[in-house]
Design a protein around this motif. Structure first.
Motif, mmCIF file in Angstrom:
data_model
loop_
_atom_site.group_PDB
_atom_site.id
_atom_site.type_symbol
_atom_site.label_atom_id
_atom_site.label_comp_id
_atom_site.label_asym_id
_atom_site.label_seq_id
_atom_site.Cartn_x
_atom_site.Cartn_y
_atom_site.Cartn_z
ATOM 1 N N THR A 1 -13.024 5.415 -5.568
ATOM 2 C CA THR A 1 -13.119 5.828 -6.978
ATOM 3 C C THR A 1 -11.918 5.258 -7.728
ATOM 4 O O THR A 1 -10.966 5.975 -8.049
ATOM 5 N N PRO A 2 -11.968 3.963 -8.003
ATOM 6 C CA PRO A 2 -10.800 3.299 -8.607
ATOM 7 C C PRO A 2 -10.430 3.844 -9.986
ATOM 8 O O PRO A 2 -9.291 3.678 -10.421
ATOM 9 N N ALA A 3 -11.396 4.482 -10.661
ATOM 10 C CA ALA A 3 -11.078 5.055 -11.972
ATOM 11 C C ALA A 3 -10.956 6.568 -11.883
ATOM 12 O O ALA A 3 -11.105 7.278 -12.878
ATOM 13 N N GLY A 4 -10.697 7.056 -10.704
ATOM 14 C CA GLY A 4 -10.590 8.504 -10.530
ATOM 15 C C GLY A 4 -9.449 9.082 -11.342
ATOM 16 O O GLY A 4 -8.379 8.490 -11.466
ATOM 17 N N GLN A 5 -9.701 10.251 -11.866
ATOM 18 C CA GLN A 5 -8.691 10.869 -12.715
ATOM 19 C C GLN A 5 -7.526 11.392 -11.881
ATOM 20 O O GLN A 5 -7.706 11.877 -10.760
ATOM 21 N N VAL A 6 -6.340 11.302 -12.447
ATOM 22 C CA VAL A 6 -5.143 11.877 -11.834
ATOM 23 C C VAL A 6 -4.509 12.802 -12.860
ATOM 24 O O VAL A 6 -4.286 12.410 -14.000
ATOM 25 N N ASN A 7 -4.260 14.031 -12.469
ATOM 26 C CA ASN A 7 -3.764 15.018 -13.423
ATOM 27 C C ASN A 7 -2.248 15.099 -13.492
ATOM 28 O O ASN A 7 -1.696 15.408 -14.543
ATOM 29 N N ALA A 8 -1.589 14.883 -12.385
ATOM 30 C CA ALA A 8 -0.139 15.123 -12.378
ATOM 31 C C ALA A 8 0.527 14.270 -11.305
ATOM 32 O O ALA A 8 -0.092 13.893 -10.314
ATOM 33 N N LEU A 9 1.808 13.971 -11.554
ATOM 34 C CA LEU A 9 2.601 13.183 -10.616
ATOM 35 C C LEU A 9 3.905 13.919 -10.314
ATOM 36 O O LEU A 9 4.415 14.664 -11.157
ATOM 37 N N ALA A 10 4.430 13.691 -9.129
ATOM 38 C CA ALA A 10 5.740 14.256 -8.784
ATOM 39 C C ALA A 10 6.388 13.314 -7.772
ATOM 40 O O ALA A 10 5.709 12.563 -7.075
ATOM 41 N N ARG A 11 7.709 13.367 -7.703
ATOM 42 C CA ARG A 11 8.415 12.505 -6.759
ATOM 43 C C ARG A 11 9.159 13.366 -5.753
ATOM 44 O O ARG A 11 9.861 14.320 -6.138
ATOM 45 N N ALA A 12 9.004 13.042 -4.511
ATOM 46 C CA ALA A 12 9.664 13.801 -3.456
ATOM 47 C C ALA A 12 11.076 13.254 -3.237
ATOM 48 O O ALA A 12 11.373 12.110 -3.621
ATOM 49 N N PRO A 13 11.930 14.050 -2.627
ATOM 50 C CA PRO A 13 13.308 13.582 -2.387
ATOM 51 C C PRO A 13 13.373 12.313 -1.554
ATOM 52 O O PRO A 13 14.317 11.531 -1.699
ATOM 53 N N ASP A 14 12.388 12.074 -0.707
ATOM 54 C CA ASP A 14 12.417 10.853 0.097
ATOM 55 C C ASP A 14 11.916 9.630 -0.664
ATOM 56 O O ASP A 14 11.791 8.543 -0.104
ATOM 57 N N GLY A 15 11.595 9.826 -1.947
ATOM 58 C CA GLY A 15 11.157 8.704 -2.768
ATOM 59 C C GLY A 15 9.666 8.525 -2.824
ATOM 60 O O GLY A 15 9.167 7.700 -3.595
ATOM 61 N N SER A 16 8.934 9.259 -2.018
ATOM 62 C CA SER A 16 7.482 9.111 -2.049
ATOM 63 C C SER A 16 6.931 9.716 -3.334
ATOM 64 O O SER A 16 7.495 10.660 -3.893
ATOM 65 N N LEU A 17 5.826 9.147 -3.786
ATOM 66 C CA LEU A 17 5.184 9.606 -5.009
ATOM 67 C C LEU A 17 3.995 10.472 -4.638
ATOM 68 O O LEU A 17 3.216 10.121 -3.745
ATOM 69 N N TRP A 18 3.851 11.599 -5.315
ATOM 70 C CA TRP A 18 2.728 12.498 -5.070
ATOM 71 C C TRP A 18 1.855 12.555 -6.316
ATOM 72 O O TRP A 18 2.358 12.523 -7.437
ATOM 73 N N ALA A 19 0.556 12.663 -6.071
ATOM 74 C CA ALA A 19 -0.386 12.729 -7.190
ATOM 75 C C ALA A 19 -1.414 13.803 -6.919
ATOM 76 O O ALA A 19 -1.827 14.027 -5.769
ATOM 77 N N ILE B 1 1.364 19.656 -9.787
ATOM 78 C CA ILE B 1 2.015 19.466 -8.493
ATOM 79 C C ILE B 1 3.523 19.499 -8.683
ATOM 80 O O ILE B 1 4.044 19.044 -9.709
ATOM 81 N N ALA B 2 4.207 20.070 -7.710
ATOM 82 C CA ALA B 2 5.670 20.087 -7.736
ATOM 83 C C ALA B 2 6.162 19.925 -6.300
ATOM 84 O O ALA B 2 5.543 20.447 -5.367
ATOM 85 N N VAL B 3 7.247 19.192 -6.140
ATOM 86 C CA VAL B 3 7.803 18.966 -4.807
ATOM 87 C C VAL B 3 9.251 19.454 -4.800
ATOM 88 O O VAL B 3 10.041 19.088 -5.683
ATOM 89 N N GLY B 4 9.564 20.274 -3.820
ATOM 90 C CA GLY B 4 10.914 20.812 -3.731
ATOM 91 C C GLY B 4 11.870 19.871 -3.027
ATOM 92 O O GLY B 4 11.477 18.837 -2.479
ATOM 93 N N ARG B 5 13.149 20.241 -3.056
ATOM 94 C CA ARG B 5 14.166 19.403 -2.418
ATOM 95 C C ARG B 5 13.965 19.311 -0.905
ATOM 96 O O ARG B 5 14.386 18.348 -0.274
ATOM 97 N N ASP B 6 13.338 20.347 -0.346
ATOM 98 C CA ASP B 6 13.087 20.339 1.090
ATOM 99 C C ASP B 6 11.778 19.639 1.431
ATOM 100 O O ASP B 6 11.337 19.657 2.585
ATOM 101 N N GLY B 7 11.148 19.060 0.434
ATOM 102 C CA GLY B 7 9.896 18.354 0.670
ATOM 103 C C GLY B 7 8.669 19.235 0.590
ATOM 104 O O GLY B 7 7.551 18.753 0.794
#
Lengths: 744, 186
Positions: free
Chosen positions: A469-487, A512-518
Motif C-alpha cells: 500500500t504505497p499510498a497508505g496513510q500515516v498518522n504520526a511519527l516519532a524518533r527513538a533514542p537509537d535513531g530509528s523512526l517509528w510510524a 505514537i510516542a517513544v520513551g528514552r528507554d525505547g
C-alpha cells in the motif's frame, strides 16, 4: 465513501428531514460585531468600512442614511469619487529583491491557486504558499520565486486572488494592502493601498482598480482606483446590494463593472450552495443594473466579467454564460453551466471557456463563432480530486492554448490536453507531523497522498510502511533514542532501521510516542473504542498490551508524550492523564481536568495557576524532565472561560508553572530538543521586540523574537531540530529559517 | 470529448471564501459577517440534529462563530472552512447537551412530521429510526450528523476528530449496524 446501501440512505434521508425542522435565520453583521467586540484583535486590519461597522454609533449611521436619502431625493448624482486618503505614495521603480534567507524546502507541486497570462503571453502561476512561477509558452521553460527571494512573495493567507496580469508584461502580486508589479527580475512598482484589498484588476489604461477588503456586504465598502499617483474611491453603499462582490472588471471606456453574489433563500440543502446575482456598471455618474431580465445567466452569482478584444463583455455566473455586445445581452447556449468559469479570446478570434463542475473536474470549451467543442477529463484534463485547488483559467496565447488548473498548467496538443508544467508528477501536497532530524533532514507525513515524505540533502523522496500500500496513510511519527523512526497509521505500527520498514503491530494507531528507554506507546480510537497500548519486544516479536481505555466523555485522544522519567502523558479533547505503568483508570468524568497517576490512584488536577483547566493538550517533554501542556480556554464550554487567554504550563515533576504566551500568539507551540519553547506569533508589537510576526522563543525566563517576521505568510511552527534549526509550515510548504543561534 | 458537468450542485468552496477568510483573519468584521451569512444555516442544522433542540442548536452555532473568530487563523486551507465550522458547531452542541444533562434538562425531542398526508408506515419507520438515533450518545449522533447532514466525508471527519478515514468509516458502519439492529429488535 462507498455508495450508500438502502439503510444508509434511509438514515441520511431521515436525518436530513430532521434537520429541515429548523429554519435558521441570522443577522450576520450582528453576530460578527458581537464576536469581534468580545474578542478584539490586537491589530485590526479592517479598512474604512469595517471601522464604520465597528465603531460608528447608531446615531451616526442614521444621520448618514438620512443624508444619502436626501441626496437621492434631491436628484444629485448617486456617487461621487472621493479621496480615500491624502497620502500620495510615489511608486518605487526597479526595487531589487531582498533575499530573506528563509528556504522553502517543498518543491513546486503545480497546486496553483491562480494562473494568469500577461500582456506578453507569459503565464504566471501562484501556489497558495506564495511560490510564484513564470512559464514561457514559447519554449516551455519556467522559473520560480519564493519568500526566500523576497518577503514580497509571501502571502498573508492562501488567497486565490493574489496575482493579476499586467498588460504591459509582468504580474501584480496582491498583498493585504500592497500591490507589487513584478517583471521577472525586480519589483517595478510597489503601491500601498489605504485599506485592505479585496479583488483587484488592471484596467486597459494601466490604472488599478480594487474592491476594498470589507466590501463584501454590498451595502458597505467601496471600489478603489489608483490613477498612478493617488487613490480615490467609489462608494458602494448606495447600491444597497445586500450581496457580495464576486467579480470586478473595467472596460475599455474605463467603466467599472461589478458582479454580485448572494445566497439563495431559503438556503438549499447542505453541500448544494446556489448563488443568485446580477451585474452593475458605473457610467461616471450613476449605476446601471443588468439582471436575469436581460439574460438568464445574469441571474446567477457572478464570478467572472471579461471584456474581450472585440469589445463584447462576457459574464460567467452560476446560471451560465452571457454576452453583452454593447447594446443588448444574449445567453450563450454552450456546454458549460457552472460558476467557476473564465472566458478568453484566442489570437484566431475563437472564444475559450474554462470551468469546473460540481464534481470538481475541469472542462474547457471552444467557440469558433458557430458551434462549441468541449473537452473534459477523458481528453487529458484533470479529473475529480486531482487538483489541490479547483480553478480553471482559459489561457489562449500566440504560442498555444493553455488552461491553468490546481493540478498544473495544461496545453492543448492536437485533440489532447497534456500537462505543460510542472513536467513531473506532483511530488508533495500537504505535509504534517514534521520530525526534524537536522538542518538538512526531515520526515513528515502527507495527508493528501498518504505515505511518508523524507527530505535529505535537498531531495525529497517517499516511503511507505507497507510496500503493498504505497499510498497508505500515516498518522504520526516519532524518533527513538537509537535513531530509528517509528510510524503509526491505519495499517499498524512500524519502525525503520537501516532503510527498511518493519511492521510490529497491525492494529490501527493515530498517535505514537517513544520513551528514552525505547518503550513505544500508541493510541487511537473514538468513544468506546479509544485505546492506549504499550508495545514491547518479546524475543523476535512485539507484544501489544492495552493499558487504558479513554475517559467516557473525552473520547478523542489528541496527544501522547513520554517524559524523561518514562512516564506516559496523554491528553483527550477535554482532559489529560498521566499513566505510570499501572492500570489506566477513569479520570475527570465529564468535567475537564488534569490528572496524573501517582502510584495506584489518579490525582485529578482541575486548576492551573488558580483557574479551571479547560481544553488541554500535552505539547511535549524536555530532556530535563519537564512536561509542557497548553490549556486553551477559547473552546471551553463555559462562556466565561472563553475570554481567558491561551496559556502554557510546565510541570517540573513537583509543581506547575503557568507561562504567559507572547503577544500575538496564534497557533500551536513546539518544545525544542534543548527544552526551549517556541510559538508562532502573528503581530508582534514593537514593545515586545518589534517585527511584524514570526517565531518566538521562551528560554525559561522570557520570550524573545530571534527572527524578523516582516512579510512572512501566516505559518505554524512545525519543528525544531536538535541542531536548533527552526522549521515552519503552511498548508502546502515547509520553510527553514536561517541558521542563526538565537540570542541568549 | 465530453461536455462539462451540471451546475446543479457545487460542493466546492466559492472563490470569495478564501478572500473572506483572509480578511476575517486580519480582523475584518464585515468579511466575517459574509462567512456567518453563508454558513450559519449549515451550522444550526447540524447542531440541531446533534441536540434535537432548536434553541440549543442556535446557541451552539453562536458559540461556534465565537470560536471561529478566534481560531480562523489556524485554518490553513479555506476549502476546509465549512467542514471545520460544522464540526465546531457539532462539538458545541455536544458540549451543551452534556451541560444540560448535568442540570437535568430534557432529552432530545423528536417532533412528528409535518406532513399528515404522508405514508403512515413510512412516517412510523422514520420516527422509529429517529427514536433509535436519539438513544445514541451525543458523540455518536455528532458523527452521524457530520456525515449525513454536514455532508463531510470520512477524510474530513477524520482530520477533524483525529481519526483515520478508515477508522471513521468503521465507526459509522458500526453505528449504522447498531441502528439497524435496534430497529430490527425494537
Amino acid at each position: 465513501m462507498a455508495e450508500m446501501d438502502a439503510f444508509e440512505r434511509r438514515v441520511a434521508d431521515t436525518l436530513l428531514r430532521f434537520a429541515d425542522e429548523v429554519a435558521p435565520s441570522v443577522d450576520a453583521a450582528a453576530v460578527a460585531h458581537r464576536v469581534a467586540l468580545e474578542h478584539p484583535r490586537r491589530r485590526v486590519g479592517a479598512g474604512l468600512a469595517s471601522l464604520r461597522l465597528a465603531a460608528v454609533p447608531r446615531v451616526a449611521w442614521l444621520l448618514l442614511l438620512a443624508a444619502v436619502l436626501l441626496a437621492v431625493l434631491a436628484g444629485t448624482a448617486l456617487v461621487a469619487s472621493r479621496l480615500l486618503e491624502t497620502t500620495r505614495r510615489v511608486p518605487l521603480l526597479g526595487a531589487a529583491l531582498v533575499p530573506t534567507g528563509i528556504d522553502v524546502l517543498t518543491p513546486e507541486t503545480g497546486g496553483y491557486a491562480r494562473v494568469v497570462a500577461d500582456g506578453d503571453g507569459i503565464l504566471w502561476a501562484r501556489e497558495p504558499g506564495g511560490r510564484l512561477v513564470r512559464f514561457d509558452p514559447a519554449n516551455g521553460s519556467a522559473q520560480a520565486w519564493t519568500i526566500g527571494d523576497d518577503a514580497g512573495f509571501g502571502v498573508t493567507t492562501s488567497s486565490g486572488f493574489d496575482i493579476l496580469p499586467a498588460r504591459m508584461g509582468g504580474v501584480w502580486l496582491v498583498g493585504r494592502r500592497t500591490l507589487r508589479l513584478f517583471d521577472g527580475e525586480v519589483f517595478r512598482q510597489v503601491i500601498d493601498a489605504p485599506t485592505d484589498i479585496g479583488i483587484a484588476v488592471e484596467a486597459p489604461d494601466g490604472s488599478l482598480w480594487a474592491t476594498t477588503g470589507p466590501c463584501c456586504i454590498g451595502t458597505d465598502g467601496a471600489v478603489m482606483h489608483w490613477d498612478g499617483s493617488s487613490w480615490s474611491s467609489l462608494d458602494l453603499d448606495t447600491l444597497n446590494a445586500d450581496a457580495t462582490v464576486g467579480a470586478l472588471a473595467v472596460d475599455a471606456a474605463g467603466r467599472p463593472w461589478i458582479g454580485w453574489v448572494r445566497n439563495v433563500e431559503p438556503p438549499p440543502p447542505p453541500g448544494s450552495p446556489v448563488y443568485a446575482g446580477w451585474v452593475s456598471r458605473y457610467d461616471g455618474s450613476s449605476w446601471t443594473t443588468f439582471d436575469a431580465t436581460d439574460a438568464a445567466a445574469l441571474g446567477g452569482g457572478v464570478f467572472t466579467i471579461t471584456q474581450l478584444p472585440d469589445g463584447a463583455v462576457w459574464v460567467a455566473s452560476a446560471a451560465g454564460l452571457a454576452r453583452f455586445d454593447g447594446s443588448s445581452w444574449a445567453d450563450a447556449d454552450g456546454p458549460w453551466g457552472t460558476w467557476g468559469a473564465s472566458v478568453a479570446a484566442a489570437p484566431d478570434g475563437a472564444i475559450w471557456v474554462a470551468a469546473y463542475g460540481s464534481d470538481e473536474a475541469i472542462g474547457v470549451a471552444r467557440f469558433d463563432g458557430r458551434s462549441w467543442v468541449s473537452y473534459g477529463h477523458s481528453d487529458g484534463l484533470p479529473g475529480p480530486n486531482e487538483s489541490a485547488y479547483v480553478i480553471a483559467s482559459a489561457l489562449p496565447t500566440k504560442d498555444g492554448v493553455f488552461v491553468g488548473t490546481g493540478a498544473g498548467i495544461y496545453r492543448l496538443a492536437g485533440d489532447r490536453w497534456e500537462r505543460a508544467w510542472p513536467r513531473g508528477p506532483s511530488p508533495l501536497l500537504d505535509l504534517r507531523n514534521v520530525l526534524a532530524i537536522s538542518r538538512d533532514e526531515l520526515w513528515a507525513t502527507d495527508i493528501y497522498k498518504g505515505s511518508i515524505a523524507h527530505f535529505r540533502a535537498g531531495v525529497w523522496t517517499r516511503e511507505s510502511i507497507d510496500p503493498d500500500t504505497p499510498a497508505g496513510q500515516v498518522n504520526a511519527l516519532a524518533r527513538a533514542p537509537d535513531g530509528s523512526l517509528w510510524a503509526a497509521g491505519p495499517d499498524g505500527v512500524a519502525y525503520r532501521r537501516d532503510g527498511q520498514w518493519v511492521t510490529v503491530d497491525a492494529a490501527e494507531a493515530s498517535l505514537i510516542a517513544v520513551g528514552r528507554d525505547g518503550s513505544v506507546w500508541v493510541g487511537s480510537g473514538f468513544g468506546e473504542e479509544c485505546h492506549v497500548s504499550r508495545l514491547t519486544p518479546d524475543g523476535t516479536a512485539w507484544v501489544r498490551r492495552a493499558v487504558a481505555g479513554c475517559p467516557p466523555d473525552s473520547p478523542v485522544l489528541s496527544s501522547l508524550a513520554v517524559d524523561a522519567t518514562g512516564v506516559l502523558w496523554a491528553a483527550w479533547t477535554t482532559g489529560i492523564a498521566r499513566c505510570d505503568g499501572g492500570a489506566w483508570g477513569c479520570m475527570g468524568g465529564t468535567v475537564a481536568g488534569l490528572a496524573r497517576l501517582d502510584g495506584p490512584s489518579w490525582e485529578v488536577i482541575r486548576e492551573l495557576g488558580g483557574s479551571e483547566v479547560t481544553t488541554i493538550k500535552v505539547v511535549g517533554a524536555t530532556p530535563t524532565g519537564d512536561v509542557w501542556v497548553v490549556d486553551d480556554p477559547t473552546e471551553s464550554r463555559d462562556p466565561a472561560q472563553r475570554k481567558n487567554p491561551v496559556r502554557a504550563a510546565r510541570f517540573d515533576g513537583t509543581d506547575w508553572t503557568v507561562v504567559e504566551l507572547p503577544e500575538g500568539f496564534m497557533a500551536d507551540i513546539v518544545v525544542a530538543p534543548d527544552g526551549t519553547l517556541w510559538a508562532w506569533t502573528w503581530w508582534v508589537p514593537a514593545s515586545a521586540g518589534g517585527g511584524d510576526r514570526g517565531p518566538a522563543r521562551y528560554d525559561g525566563t522570557a520570550w524573545t523574537f530571534p527572527y524578523d517576521g516582516a512579510g512572512l505568510p501566516w505559518m505554524e511552527l512545525a519543528a525544531v531540530a536538535p541542531d536548533g534549526t527552526v522549521f515552519a509550515r503552511t498548508g502546502f510548504d515547509i520553510f527553514r529559517f536561517p541558521d542563526r543561534t538565537p540570542p541568549p | 470529448m465530453t461536455g462539462l458537468a451540471s451546475p446543479a450542485a457545487s460542493p466546492t468552496t466559492a472563490p470569495w471564501v478564501a478572500a473572506a477568510v483572509a480578511q476575517a483573519v486580519a480582523g475584518d468584521e464585515a468579511a466575517f459577517a459574509r462567512l456567518v451569512d453563508a454558513y450559519h444555516g449549515d451550522l444550526v442544522r447540524v447542531a440541531y440534529v446533534v441536540a434535537g433542540d432548536e434553541q440549543l442548536a442556535e446557541d451552539a452555532a453562536q458559540a461556534a462563530w465565537s470560536i471561529a473568530w478566534r481560531k480562523l487563523g489556524s485554518l490553513r486551507d479555506p476549502e476546509r472552512l465549512r467542514p471545520w465550522l460544522v464540526s465546531v458547531a457539532a462539538n458545541e452542541a455536544r458540549q451543551l447537551i452534556r451541560s444540560r444533562h448535568r442540570r437535568q434538562v430534557a432529552e432530545i425531542r423528536v417532533r412528528p412530521p409535518d406532513d399528515p398526508a404522508g405514508d403512515p408506515s413510512a412516517v412510523a419507520e422514520r420516527l422509529d429510526l429517529l427514536d433509535a438515533y436519539c438513544r445514541l450518545k451525543p458523540e455518536d449522533r455528532s458523527l452521524l450528523a457530520l456525515r449525513y447532514v454536514g455532508g463531510l466525508d470520512s477524510t474530513e471527519i477524520g482530520a477533524l476528530l483525529g481519526m483515520s478515514p478508515s477508522g471513521v468509516r468503521g465507526h459509522l458502519s458500526r453505528l449504522l449496524e447498531r441502528l439497524r439492529k435496534e430497529l430490527r429488535d425494537g
